[in-house]
Design an enzyme around this catalytic site. Structure first.
Site, short mmCIF file in Angstrom:
data_model
loop_
_atom_site.label_atom_id
_atom_site.label_comp_id
_atom_site.label_asym_id
_atom_site.label_seq_id
_atom_site.Cartn_x
_atom_site.Cartn_y
_atom_site.Cartn_z
N ASP A 32 0.71 -1.08 -0.15
CA ASP A 32 -0.04 0.04 0.00
C ASP A 32 0.83 1.12 -0.06
OD1 ASP A 32 -2.49 1.58 -0.03
OD2 ASP A 32 -2.63 1.09 2.13
N HIS A 49 3.11 3.74 -8.98
CA HIS A 49 2.88 2.18 -9.13
C HIS A 49 4.03 1.84 -9.80
CE1 HIS A 49 -1.14 2.19 -7.78
NE2 HIS A 49 -1.77 3.03 -8.60
N LEU A 143 11.67 -19.92 -4.44
CA LEU A 143 10.51 -19.18 -3.71
C LEU A 143 8.79 -19.34 -4.56
CD1 LEU A 143 9.90 -16.56 -1.99
CD2 LEU A 143 10.11 -15.45 -4.32
C1 FPP Z 1 -1.81 0.07 -3.41
O1 FPP Z 1 -1.37 1.55 -3.32
C2 FPP Z 1 -1.15 -0.50 -4.58
C3 FPP Z 1 -1.87 -1.04 -5.38
C4 FPP Z 1 -3.32 -0.97 -5.43
C5 FPP Z 1 -1.41 -1.70 -6.69
C6 FPP Z 1 0.00 -2.48 -6.43
C7 FPP Z 1 0.41 -2.99 -7.79
C8 FPP Z 1 1.85 -2.92 -7.83
C9 FPP Z 1 3.01 -2.53 -6.91
C10 FPP Z 1 2.21 -3.10 -9.32
C11 FPP Z 1 2.03 -4.13 -10.00
C12 FPP Z 1 2.31 -5.60 -9.14
C13 FPP Z 1 3.07 -6.63 -9.54
C14 FPP Z 1 3.11 -7.87 -8.81
C15 FPP Z 1 4.00 -6.28 -10.70
P1 FPP Z 1 -2.40 2.70 -3.58
O2 FPP Z 1 -2.54 3.14 -5.04
O3 FPP Z 1 -3.66 2.45 -2.82
O4 FPP Z 1 -1.71 3.74 -2.86
P2 FPP Z 1 -2.61 5.05 -1.99
O5 FPP Z 1 -3.36 4.45 -0.85
O6 FPP Z 1 -1.43 5.69 -1.37
O7 FPP Z 1 -3.18 5.63 -3.04
#
Ligand code: FPP
Length: 252
Positions: A32, A49, A143
């Site tokens: 997150d 991201h 893994l």
């Molecule tokens: C949460 O941050 C994160 C996500 C919803 C997506 C996580 C995805 C990645 C890290 C990239 C793709 C994954 C892989 C396995 C390659 P948020 O957008 O909710 O952040 P915020 O709460 O600060 O808005």
């Protein structure tokens, strides 16, 4: 690196009581804070991201190095479809990019990739790519990298219950055979150990429909660091915290 033991019984519950925690076998991570990381730098959320994917890359290697058998990453939830279409598009694009660019190296490093979540409504090319990642690495014994994509735990439990209900309706099993074990066998994670440790970054403290069944006896570590800033030092803090927890699995 040792292969994952094949059943849950070898892994959870009483077997671990009194042994000290050591290194967790299975760690699940709610990644997150990508959006906040970007916003705090006056960057578009996409930049967060993208930085998050770089952290994923580093962490896969860091987890393997520490002898952790399984790492589950919450990449896209069933609720994430409510985000703006452009952000959804970018998250899909980043997953495609990650698999295309890293699959060969992950395979060479003996990583086994698995995808959990609903597959029905994914774009055919993305689904094909995910299936290619799974089949290419299916014989690997290092893994276990589990990517929770289009994943929601309530939906996963409902899917398993539905399969059992269909078998009861068809007269294949009796209602008494709807048990913890048979329901668990129908989950996407059926042949994986339950997570010992669930880490959530960004300071938020909730589970957000992630591994609800499997988390029954997980330890939780909430870290104030945003996912793009998560590094080996933060991982080691979480592992140290885990090592000090007293796990009783409902016992004394
Ligand atoms: C949460 O941050 C994160 C996500 C919803 C997506 C996580 C995805 C990645 C890290 C990239 C793709 C994954 C892989 C396995 C390659 P948020 O957008 O909710 O952040 P915020 O709460 O600060 O808005």
């Amino acid at each position: 690196m040792p292969a994952l033991p094949s059943t849950h019984n070898e892994l959870d519950g009483a077997a671990q009581i009194g042994r000290g925690n050591g290194v967790p076998r299975h760690v699940a991570v709610i990644m997150d804070g990508n959006g906040r990381w970007a916003t705090s730098r006056s960057l578009p959320r996409l930049a967060g991201h993208k930085a998050g994917v770089e952290t994923v890359r580093q962490m896969v290697r860091a987890f393997a190095k520490r002898g952790i058998s399984a790492l589950t990453l919450f990449a896209f939830s069933t609720e994430n479809w409510t985000r703006p279409e452009s952000e959804i598009f970018e998250l899909m694009r980043l997953l495609r990019f990650f698999i295309r660019s890293d699959l060969a190296e992950l395979h060479a490093s003996n990583v086994r990739i698995r995808i959990i979540g609903e597959r029905d409504n994914l774009q055919p090319d993305l689904l094909a790519l995910l299936e290619e990642a799974e089949s290419t690495t299916s014989g690997n014994t290092g893994l276990n990298l589990v990517v929770a994509f289009n994943y929601g735990a309530r939906q996963e439990i409902a899917r398993s219950a539905r399969k059992l209900a269909e078998r009861v309706a068809a007269g294949e099993i009796s209602p008494a055979e709807v048990t913890v074990e048979s329901l668990e066998a129908g989950l996407d994670t059926a042949d994986l150990p339950d997570p010992d440790l669930i880490i959530r970054t960004s300071g938020e403290q909730r589970i957000s429909n992630f591994l609800l069944w499997q988390a029954a006896y997980a330890e939780f570590v909430f870290l104030p660091v945003l996912w793009p800033d998560f590094d080996e030092a933060a991982l080691d803090l979480a592992l140290q915290d885990f090592a000090q927890r007293k796990r009783r699995f409902g016992g004394l």
